[in-house]
Design a protein around this motif. Sequence first.
Motif, mmCIF file in Angstrom:
data_model
loop_
_atom_site.group_PDB
_atom_site.id
_atom_site.type_symbol
_atom_site.label_atom_id
_atom_site.label_comp_id
_atom_site.label_asym_id
_atom_site.label_seq_id
_atom_site.Cartn_x
_atom_site.Cartn_y
_atom_site.Cartn_z
ATOM 1 N N LEU A 1 0.828 -1.209 0.000
ATOM 2 C CA LEU A 1 0.000 0.000 0.000
ATOM 3 C C LEU A 1 0.863 1.260 0.000
ATOM 4 O O LEU A 1 0.471 2.279 -0.576
ATOM 5 N N TYR A 2 2.027 1.194 0.634
ATOM 6 C CA TYR A 2 2.975 2.306 0.570
ATOM 7 C C TYR A 2 3.381 2.548 -0.888
ATOM 8 O O TYR A 2 3.464 3.692 -1.343
ATOM 9 N N GLY A 3 3.612 1.461 -1.615
ATOM 10 C CA GLY A 3 3.953 1.585 -3.036
ATOM 11 C C GLY A 3 2.832 2.209 -3.845
ATOM 12 O O GLY A 3 3.087 3.011 -4.760
ATOM 13 N N VAL A 4 1.588 1.870 -3.518
ATOM 14 C CA VAL A 4 0.448 2.484 -4.201
ATOM 15 C C VAL A 4 0.456 3.995 -3.982
ATOM 16 O O VAL A 4 0.267 4.785 -4.915
ATOM 17 N N GLY A 5 0.675 4.419 -2.726
ATOM 18 C CA GLY A 5 0.726 5.843 -2.428
ATOM 19 C C GLY A 5 1.880 6.537 -3.131
ATOM 20 O O GLY A 5 1.735 7.653 -3.642
ATOM 21 N N ALA A 6 3.039 5.864 -3.182
ATOM 22 C CA ALA A 6 4.205 6.455 -3.841
ATOM 23 C C ALA A 6 3.970 6.612 -5.343
ATOM 24 O O ALA A 6 4.366 7.613 -5.952
ATOM 25 N N LEU A 7 3.319 5.624 -5.956
ATOM 26 C CA LEU A 7 3.014 5.713 -7.382
ATOM 27 C C LEU A 7 1.976 6.799 -7.650
ATOM 28 O O LEU A 7 2.045 7.491 -8.679
ATOM 29 N N LEU A 8 1.032 6.928 -6.751
ATOM 30 C CA LEU A 8 0.009 7.960 -6.908
ATOM 31 C C LEU A 8 0.638 9.345 -6.844
ATOM 32 O O LEU A 8 0.401 10.192 -7.704
ATOM 33 N N GLY A 9 1.472 9.582 -5.826
ATOM 34 C CA GLY A 9 2.202 10.851 -5.720
ATOM 35 C C GLY A 9 1.342 12.015 -5.268
ATOM 36 O O GLY A 9 0.109 11.963 -5.302
ATOM 37 N N ARG A 10 2.013 13.066 -4.854
ATOM 38 C CA ARG A 10 1.304 14.223 -4.323
ATOM 39 C C ARG A 10 0.500 14.949 -5.399
ATOM 40 O O ARG A 10 -0.646 15.339 -5.183
#
Length: 225
Positions: free
Chosen positions: A82-91
């Motif tokens: 899930l951390y990877g999902v957030g990182a791919l999504l980005g700010r």
Amino acid sequence: MTAIAARTTTDGGAAPQWVNDLMDTLGAPGAGIAIALENLFPPLPSEVILPLAGFAVGSGRMGLLAVLLWTTAGSVVGALALYGVGALLGRDRTVAIAARLPLVKVADIEKTEAWFLRHGTKAVFFGRMIPIFRSLISVPAGVERMPLPVFLGLTTLGSAIWNTAFVLAGYALGDNWAQVTSVVSAYSKIVLAVAVVAVLAFVGVRLLRRPGPGRRGRGGRGHAA
């Protein structure tokens, strides 16, 4: 572990059958896989999986240390995904999506971001002990690119505390391990109710603050005059 499967199904389906089958086939690694999936899909019941694993330990079907290590590893793997999902999504994408949502302002995201930068470490650690949020907290950590060693350390420690408490509870209660489920179910309902009330309050405040047609009309006539 067939005895475990038989007991949980006759007690009104306290544990999903696939969890029993997974632990029956793989033992402690199966418990770890189930917990990893629980992190990715929050509706899956960790409060059932962990005490069930503890009951298996008490029955001599698994080792306590192996269960604790595998379930904690499963928690970390699920959180890392899930951390990877957030990182791919980005700010930038997060802000763009939020800007399209009704009643949500970019300023809300900026305030949330500022809060997370100040309290993110505490949120990740303590969030591991709050149902629903224990999985979701990994996403903003990824969006904000929390340093990976920090994220992994906090996740491992918080998950180890949560998992150990439930595994030991199942171990201590033995045949009555399902009692843990009813207690945590009440806790989860309280957390969910608080979250729903918070969302409704947010929507209500935004609707009250939104200028109505009459206000815009009066403002327009005043400007024209």
